[in-house]
Design a protein around this motif. Structure first.
Motif, mmCIF file in Angstrom:
data_model
loop_
_atom_site.group_PDB
_atom_site.id
_atom_site.type_symbol
_atom_site.label_atom_id
_atom_site.label_comp_id
_atom_site.label_asym_id
_atom_site.label_seq_id
_atom_site.Cartn_x
_atom_site.Cartn_y
_atom_site.Cartn_z
ATOM 1 N N LEU A 191 -1.539 2.342 -4.214
ATOM 2 C CA LEU A 191 -0.145 2.006 -4.138
ATOM 3 C C LEU A 191 -0.010 3.535 -3.379
ATOM 4 O O LEU A 191 0.966 3.620 -2.559
ATOM 5 C CB LEU A 191 0.715 2.118 -5.179
ATOM 6 N N LYS A 192 -0.698 4.609 -3.890
ATOM 7 C CA LYS A 192 -0.330 5.789 -3.032
ATOM 8 C C LYS A 192 -0.912 5.968 -1.624
ATOM 9 O O LYS A 192 -0.438 6.289 -0.559
ATOM 10 C CB LYS A 192 -0.960 7.106 -4.042
ATOM 11 N N ASP A 193 -2.233 5.464 -1.615
ATOM 12 C CA ASP A 193 -2.905 5.789 -0.358
ATOM 13 C C ASP A 193 -3.346 4.454 0.642
ATOM 14 O O ASP A 193 -3.714 4.686 1.777
ATOM 15 C CB ASP A 193 -4.589 6.288 -0.778
ATOM 16 N N GLY A 194 -2.728 3.225 0.170
ATOM 17 C CA GLY A 194 -2.809 1.989 1.043
ATOM 18 C C GLY A 194 -4.370 1.630 0.953
ATOM 19 O O GLY A 194 -5.166 2.351 0.203
ATOM 20 N N PRO A 195 -4.544 0.447 1.495
ATOM 21 C CA PRO A 195 -3.884 -0.129 2.215
ATOM 22 C C PRO A 195 -2.877 -0.990 1.447
ATOM 23 O O PRO A 195 -3.059 -1.563 0.344
ATOM 24 C CB PRO A 195 -4.954 -1.208 3.001
ATOM 25 N N TRP A 196 -1.632 -1.209 1.936
ATOM 26 C CA TRP A 196 -0.676 -2.035 1.364
ATOM 27 C C TRP A 196 -0.642 -3.449 1.525
ATOM 28 O O TRP A 196 0.117 -3.990 2.385
ATOM 29 C CB TRP A 196 0.610 -1.465 1.339
ATOM 30 N N ASP A 197 -1.663 -4.077 1.267
ATOM 31 C CA ASP A 197 -2.147 -5.527 1.867
ATOM 32 C C ASP A 197 -1.805 -6.736 0.806
ATOM 33 O O ASP A 197 -1.365 -6.422 -0.147
ATOM 34 C CB ASP A 197 -3.385 -5.704 2.252
ATOM 35 N N VAL A 198 -2.067 -7.891 1.299
ATOM 36 C CA VAL A 198 -1.989 -8.883 0.166
ATOM 37 C C VAL A 198 -2.781 -8.889 -1.101
ATOM 38 O O VAL A 198 -2.283 -9.158 -2.208
ATOM 39 C CB VAL A 198 -2.219 -10.505 0.909
ATOM 40 N N MET A 199 -3.894 -8.243 -0.971
ATOM 41 C CA MET A 199 -4.796 -8.028 -2.062
ATOM 42 C C MET A 199 -4.128 -7.027 -3.092
ATOM 43 O O MET A 199 -4.391 -7.315 -4.354
ATOM 44 C CB MET A 199 -6.013 -7.646 -1.788
ATOM 45 N N LEU A 200 -3.407 -6.203 -2.498
ATOM 46 C CA LEU A 200 -2.624 -5.152 -3.540
ATOM 47 C C LEU A 200 -1.714 -6.046 -4.538
ATOM 48 O O LEU A 200 -1.701 -5.846 -5.752
ATOM 49 C CB LEU A 200 -1.993 -4.077 -2.761
#
Length: 168
Positions: A109-118
């Motif tokens: 959440l801090k560093d990414g990636p902010w993707d669908v897997m997250l």
């Protein structure tokens, strides 16, 4: 809704089975069955799903139990057998797994990636924490219960922030 929760939990359980984390899939399926059966006015297809899950759960237990009596049995099967029969160890195993996933996602959440897997992983954390709270409510202290409920709330907050584009 309860039906969509149960369906998501079942899908997640199958994903864990695929990556060889059958024990986590097993407890998620147990949790899904209990979610479905706790619903008074459930549909016929939900009842059918519960029945199917119970069959899968039984087959899994049989497979592990049967193998572990063999000579020089596979060590991982022995571990899984223990995790099915020793509820205290099972609870700790599930907690450790979920906490490490959760901490990994906090970092993401801090560093990414902010993707669908997250997003999927955050839902997964919600389901795993809920599963633990449900299956082991008798042997979880009030303090632990509160801290797990707080983490579920955080996951939901992060999901809503991700949806609004406020993270990343």
């Amino acid at each position: 809704s309860m039906a969509s929760n149960a369906a998501r939990v079942v899908a997640t359980a199958k994903d864990f089975d695929k990556v060889g984390l059958g024990i986590i899939g097993y407890y998620l399926q147990l949790y899904a069955v209990e979610l479905i059966l706790s619903e008074e006015d459930r549909s016929q297809e939900m009842t059918a799903l519960a029945t199917e899950l119970l069959d899968t759960i039984e087959a899994f237990k049989k497979e592990i139990g049967g193998e572990s009596e063999a000579e020089d049995s596979d060590k991982s099967l022995h571990v899984m057998n223990t995790l099915i029969h020793d509820q205290e160890k099972a609870k700790i195993y599930m907690l450790n797994f979920t906490m490490s996933l959760y901490n990994e996602k906090l970092k993401q959440l801090k560093d990414g990636p902010w993707d669908v897997m997250l997003k999927r992983s955050l839902w997964c954390c919600i389901d795993l924490f809920s599963c633990i709270l449900h299956l082991w409510k008798e042997n979880i202290s009030e303090t632990s219960t509160n801290s797990l409920q707080k983490r579920i709330k955080y996951c939901k907050i992060y999901l809503s922030k991700l949806a609004k584009g406020e993270i990343g």
